[in-house]
Design a protein around this motif. Structure first.
Motif, PDB file in Angstrom:
ATOM      1  N   VAL A  39     -74.518  55.097  20.453  1.00 37.70           N
ATOM      2  CA  VAL A  39     -75.380  54.370  19.530  1.00 37.70           C
ATOM      3  C   VAL A  39     -75.380  55.154  18.222  1.00 37.70           C
ATOM      4  CG1 VAL A  39     -77.740  53.593  19.076  1.00 37.70           C
ATOM      5  CG2 VAL A  39     -76.802  53.463  21.409  1.00 37.70           C
ATOM      6  N   ASN A  40     -74.809  54.553  17.190  1.00 36.52           N
ATOM      7  CA  ASN A  40     -74.738  55.215  15.889  1.00 36.52           C
ATOM      8  C   ASN A  40     -76.069  55.181  15.157  1.00 36.52           C
ATOM      9  OD1 ASN A  40     -71.809  53.693  16.189  1.00 36.52           O
ATOM     10  ND2 ASN A  40     -71.680  55.832  15.585  1.00 36.52           N
ATOM     11  N   GLU A  41     -76.850  54.122  15.416  1.00 38.71           N
ATOM     12  CA  GLU A  41     -78.120  53.978  14.698  1.00 38.71           C
ATOM     13  C   GLU A  41     -79.012  52.990  15.432  1.00 38.71           C
ATOM     14  OE1 GLU A  41     -79.505  52.903  10.114  1.00 38.71           O
ATOM     15  OE2 GLU A  41     -77.460  52.470  10.762  1.00 38.71           O
ATOM     16  N   VAL A  42     -80.303  53.292  15.487  1.00 43.61           N
ATOM     17  CA  VAL A  42     -81.299  52.341  15.970  1.00 43.61           C
ATOM     18  C   VAL A  42     -81.918  51.719  14.727  1.00 43.61           C
ATOM     19  CG1 VAL A  42     -83.453  52.023  17.240  1.00 43.61           C
ATOM     20  CG2 VAL A  42     -81.746  53.656  18.083  1.00 43.61           C
ATOM     21  N   LEU A  43     -81.714  50.425  14.562  1.00 44.09           N
ATOM     22  CA  LEU A  43     -82.174  49.725  13.373  1.00 44.09           C
ATOM     23  C   LEU A  43     -83.603  49.204  13.516  1.00 44.09           C
ATOM     24  CD1 LEU A  43     -78.878  47.752  12.786  1.00 44.09           C
ATOM     25  CD2 LEU A  43     -79.646  49.786  11.564  1.00 44.09           C
ATOM     26  N   ASP A  44     -84.017  48.912  14.765  1.00 45.99           N
ATOM     27  CA  ASP A  44     -85.340  48.351  15.000  1.00 45.99           C
ATOM     28  C   ASP A  44     -85.684  48.520  16.476  1.00 45.99           C
ATOM     29  OD1 ASP A  44     -87.695  46.860  14.200  1.00 45.99           O
ATOM     30  OD2 ASP A  44     -86.867  45.149  15.281  1.00 45.99           O
ATOM     31  N   ALA A  45     -86.964  48.607  16.760  1.00 47.85           N
ATOM     32  CA  ALA A  45     -87.449  48.653  18.138  1.00 47.85           C
ATOM     33  C   ALA A  45     -88.765  47.904  18.189  1.00 47.85           C
ATOM     34  CB  ALA A  45     -87.628  50.097  18.607  1.00 47.85           C
ATOM     35  N   ARG A  46     -88.827  46.885  19.044  1.00 49.14           N
ATOM     36  CA  ARG A  46     -90.043  46.084  19.187  1.00 49.14           C
ATOM     37  C   ARG A  46     -90.021  45.350  20.517  1.00 49.14           C
ATOM     38  NH1 ARG A  46     -89.676  41.804  14.533  1.00 49.14           N
ATOM     39  NH2 ARG A  46     -88.779  43.587  13.478  1.00 49.14           N
ATOM     40  N   ARG A  59     -87.094  45.725  22.875  1.00 46.39           N
ATOM     41  CA  ARG A  59     -85.764  45.386  22.369  1.00 46.39           C
ATOM     42  C   ARG A  59     -85.384  46.339  21.251  1.00 46.39           C
ATOM     43  NH1 ARG A  59     -85.056  40.070  19.046  1.00 46.39           N
ATOM     44  NH2 ARG A  59     -85.782  41.503  17.428  1.00 46.39           N
ATOM     45  N   TYR A  60     -84.247  46.987  21.420  1.00 37.89           N
ATOM     46  CA  TYR A  60     -83.691  47.880  20.408  1.00 37.89           C
ATOM     47  C   TYR A  60     -82.538  47.150  19.727  1.00 37.89           C
ATOM     48  CZ  TYR A  60     -86.295  51.547  22.764  1.00 37.89           C
ATOM     49  OH  TYR A  60     -87.294  52.303  23.298  1.00 37.89           O
ATOM     50  N   THR A  61     -82.589  47.076  18.412  1.00 37.40           N
ATOM     51  CA  THR A  61     -81.458  46.582  17.636  1.00 37.40           C
ATOM     52  C   THR A  61     -80.648  47.822  17.294  1.00 37.40           C
ATOM     53  OG1 THR A  61     -82.839  44.834  16.701  1.00 37.40           O
ATOM     54  CG2 THR A  61     -80.733  45.288  15.600  1.00 37.40           C
ATOM     55  N   ILE A  62     -79.416  47.866  17.799  1.00 37.60           N
ATOM     56  CA  ILE A  62     -78.606  49.072  17.658  1.00 37.60           C
ATOM     57  C   ILE A  62     -77.278  48.771  16.978  1.00 37.60           C
ATOM     58  CG2 ILE A  62     -79.661  50.248  19.623  1.00 37.60           C
ATOM     59  CD1 ILE A  62     -77.186  49.444  21.286  1.00 37.60           C
ATOM     60  N   ARG A  63     -76.723  49.807  16.384  1.00 36.05           N
ATOM     61  CA  ARG A  63     -75.381  49.720  15.824  1.00 36.05           C
ATOM     62  C   ARG A  63     -74.479  50.609  16.654  1.00 36.05           C
ATOM     63  NH1 ARG A  63     -72.375  52.500  12.335  1.00 36.05           N
ATOM     64  NH2 ARG A  63     -74.063  53.834  11.621  1.00 36.05           N
ATOM     65  N   VAL A  64     -73.420  49.998  17.164  1.00 37.18           N
ATOM     66  CA  VAL A  64     -72.390  50.709  17.924  1.00 37.18           C
ATOM     67  C   VAL A  64     -71.088  50.492  17.161  1.00 37.18           C
ATOM     68  CG1 VAL A  64     -71.143  50.851  20.115  1.00 37.18           C
ATOM     69  CG2 VAL A  64     -73.603  50.360  20.111  1.00 37.18           C
ATOM     70  N   GLY A  65     -70.617  51.523  16.505  1.00 36.07           N
ATOM     71  CA  GLY A  65     -69.451  51.358  15.629  1.00 36.07           C
ATOM     72  C   GLY A  65     -69.813  50.418  14.495  1.00 36.07           C
ATOM     73  N   GLU A  66     -69.050  49.350  14.348  1.00 37.69           N
ATOM     74  CA  GLU A  66     -69.301  48.351  13.304  1.00 37.69           C
ATOM     75  C   GLU A  66     -70.166  47.193  13.809  1.00 37.69           C
ATOM     76  OE1 GLU A  66     -68.229  48.569  10.070  1.00 37.69           O
ATOM     77  OE2 GLU A  66     -67.591  50.584  10.616  1.00 37.69           O
TER      78      GLU A  66
END
Length: 91
Positions: A39-46, A59-66
């Motif tokens: 996981v490169n970045e967690v953009l949101d968690a709710r 729910r975690y909105t995550i960035r994996v690579g692109e």
């Protein structure tokens, strides 16, 4: 028929960091065949439902690579899940 025909709930292993304050941060998703996606970045968690499977959790909105995707933590069961693609089998 080709392509994705839907989504299903798929439990996955997750490597996560739990802070002293009780905050949980997913670091990597590990697929059943052993592939690991950092996981490169967690953009949101709710707290939110999965619109495709109807289940709910953190729910975690995550960035994996692109790619940006969702990862859920069912805190009651202590399990993690994703909305996995359902692809028809070739005949």
């Amino acid at each position: 028929m080709k392509g994705i025909v839907g989504r299903k709930k798929k439990y996955v292993d997750v490597i996560a960091l739990a802070s002293a304050k009780g905050e949980v941060t997913p670091l990597a998703v590990v697929w059943e065949d052993g592939r690991r996606f950092n996981v490169n970045e967690v953009l949101d968690a709710r707290r939110a439902p999965s619109r495709k499977t109807g289940d709910t959790g953190m729910r975690y909105t995550i960035r994996v690579g692109e790619h940006i995707t969702y990862l859920w933590h069912d805190e009651q069961q202590g399990l993690w899940f994703v909305e996995a693609k359902v692809i028809p089998m070739l005949e």
